[in-house]
Write an enzyme that holds these catalytic residues in place. Structure first.
Site, PDB file in Angstrom:
ATOM      1  N   CYS A 180       0.860  -1.191   0.000  1.00  0.00           N
ATOM      2  CA  CYS A 180       0.000   0.000   0.000  1.00  0.00           C
ATOM      3  C   CYS A 180       0.897   1.242   0.000  1.00  0.00           C
ATOM      4  O   CYS A 180       0.598   2.250  -0.637  1.00  0.00           O
ATOM      5  CB  CYS A 180      -0.884   0.026   1.234  1.00  0.00           C
ATOM      6  N   HIS A 184       1.007   5.203  -1.289  1.00  0.00           N
ATOM      7  CA  HIS A 184       0.304   6.015  -0.294  1.00  0.00           C
ATOM      8  C   HIS A 184       1.153   6.464   0.900  1.00  0.00           C
ATOM      9  O   HIS A 184       0.628   6.657   1.993  1.00  0.00           O
ATOM     10  CB  HIS A 184      -0.933   5.261   0.208  1.00  0.00           C
ATOM     11  N   ARG A 228     -12.870  -0.372  -1.198  1.00  0.00           N
ATOM     12  CA  ARG A 228     -11.617   0.315  -1.509  1.00  0.00           C
ATOM     13  C   ARG A 228     -10.421  -0.620  -1.288  1.00  0.00           C
ATOM     14  O   ARG A 228      -9.479  -0.665  -2.084  1.00  0.00           O
ATOM     15  CB  ARG A 228     -11.507   1.586  -0.651  1.00  0.00           C
ATOM     16  N   CYS A 232      -7.966  -1.789  -4.250  1.00  0.00           N
ATOM     17  CA  CYS A 232      -6.529  -1.539  -4.208  1.00  0.00           C
ATOM     18  C   CYS A 232      -5.774  -2.852  -4.389  1.00  0.00           C
ATOM     19  O   CYS A 232      -4.756  -2.894  -5.074  1.00  0.00           O
ATOM     20  CB  CYS A 232      -6.126  -0.906  -2.874  1.00  0.00           C
TER      21      CYS A 232
END
Lengths: 271, 104
Positions: A180, A184, A228, A232
């Site tokens: 992730c 991010h 979400r 992702c």
């Protein structure tokens, strides 16, 4: 003469490269301002449907969800979402809004968990309407609109979920070796024109977490955090992450704690 | 059965600002079902009308070019707070829906 042309040429090239980005950002800003108009947010249609669903007697036990406990006591919806994810004694684990809804549809209404998990998200490719659990999540979450994001961090399981979630956030995995954090954990990253949230930038993550569940214009449905997470993972080309699984709840715990103190502004609306 | 609409109507000076959210799939008729390869039949709103206290103030044609769950905003001069706005739509399959709101 030749040199002059080259310099001019380079200047034109630089302009050509810079212009689409700059113009893109301006038009996206305008678009976002229009999206912020709550009266134009079809997410409210989904919330209305969720309310009807929540109060309707359904399932093998012919019961409504009105006695579902989201952590503040059975049937206490106001502010409940603002204090999720949290540890639940009955299930002995940390749950977010969607996994808790799943628990209630099983225990109160007698639905089959495996059956619900077969279809948790509407498929925008088929122009589907929201699934029951998406409508319910949008409705229950909306009852915390305007409140501070304030998930508890007292129970050891809550502390563990937050910690595991952060570790998972940094864990590179899957065929493309993504985590992730690849997208991010830094300011100013984007995919095409979509700015990506930096989870370690307080303002950024608060703006994100406070506007989910959200109406996705490109999907024509309201989406929740579980979607979400799944999306992702799909983008990272990993196998489907399980709906309401400990991994997703840990991730959502971490993200929610990062956004602590933000104010829920629901329903959100995104491209 | 058609799902309910949402209407919000507020006065701003002598103009009523009416905002309507309609629940509709708005199938264009041009989309192919990815599984069967067949065209998905068109299903969209064809006409929207609005009236204030029984007088028609808006008559709009719509087609498959409008997005799913359409949002329609319009302004009307003249009404007062407390007046009643009624919005109707009809789609190409003959389904109808109606909703009303009081101007606040």
């Amino acid at each position: 003469m030749k040199r002059n042309l080259t310099v001019k040429g380079m200047a034109a090239l630089a302009l050509a490269l810079a212009a689409p980005v700059a113009m893109g950002e301006v038009s996206v800003e305008e678009y976002r301002a229009m999206l912020a108009d709550k009266d134009a947010n079809p997410g409210f249609l989904v919330i209305d449907q969720g309310e009807v669903l929540y109060k309707t007697k359904r399932g093998p036990k012919n019961a409504s969800l009105e006695k579902c406990d989201f952590g503040l006591g059975p049937g206490k919806l106001k502010g409940a979402y603002a204090q999720l994810p949290r540890y639940f004694k009955d299930t002995k684990r940390v749950q977010d809004i969607e996994s808790r809804l799943l628990t209630c549809t099983v225990t109160l209404q007698g639905f089959d968990e495996a059956e619900i998990k077969k279809k948790t998200f509407a498929d925008q490719r088929y122009n589907e309407t929201n699934t029951d659990i998406e409508m319910l999540a949008a409705y229950v979450a909306y009852q915390s609109n305007g409140m501070r994001i304030n998930p508890p961090l007292k129970h050891p399981a809550e502390k563990e979920a937050r910690k595991v979630g952060e570790a998972y956030f940094w864990n590179r995995h899957g065929p493309m070796d993504f985590s992730c954090a690849t997208c991010h954990a830094e300011d100013g990253k984007r995919v095409r024109l979509q700015n990506l949230v930096n989870v370690y930038n307080k303002k950024d993550i608060q703006a994100t977490m406070s506007t989910w569940p959200t109406y996705r214009v490109s999907h024509g449905v309201a989406r929740n955090m579980q979607h979400r997470m799944w999306d992702c993972h799909w983008q990272m080309r990993t196998p489907d992450i399980e709906f309401g699984s400990p991994a997703t709840t840990a991730l959502i715990s971490f993200l929610t704690h990062q956004a602590k103190g933000g104010t829920y502004d629901l329903p959100g609306m995104k491209r | 059965m058609a799902e309910p609409m949402r209407i919000r109507a507020t006065m701003a000076g002598d103009v009523a600002d009416v905002k309507v959210l309609m629940n509709h799939a708005m199938e264009t008729g041009l989309r192919k079902d990815a599984k069967t390869g067949q065209l998905v039949p068109a299903h969209y709103i064809t006409e929207v009308t609005a009236s204030v206290n029984g007088t028609k103030v808006l008559d709009a044609g719509m087609s498959g070019g409008i997005s799913k769950n359409p949002y329609l905003g319009f302004k009307v001069k003249g009404p007062k707070a407390g007046d009643k706005v009624v919005v109707n739509w009809v789609d190409n399959k003959g389904d109808k829906n109606t909703a009303e709101a009081t101007i606040g």
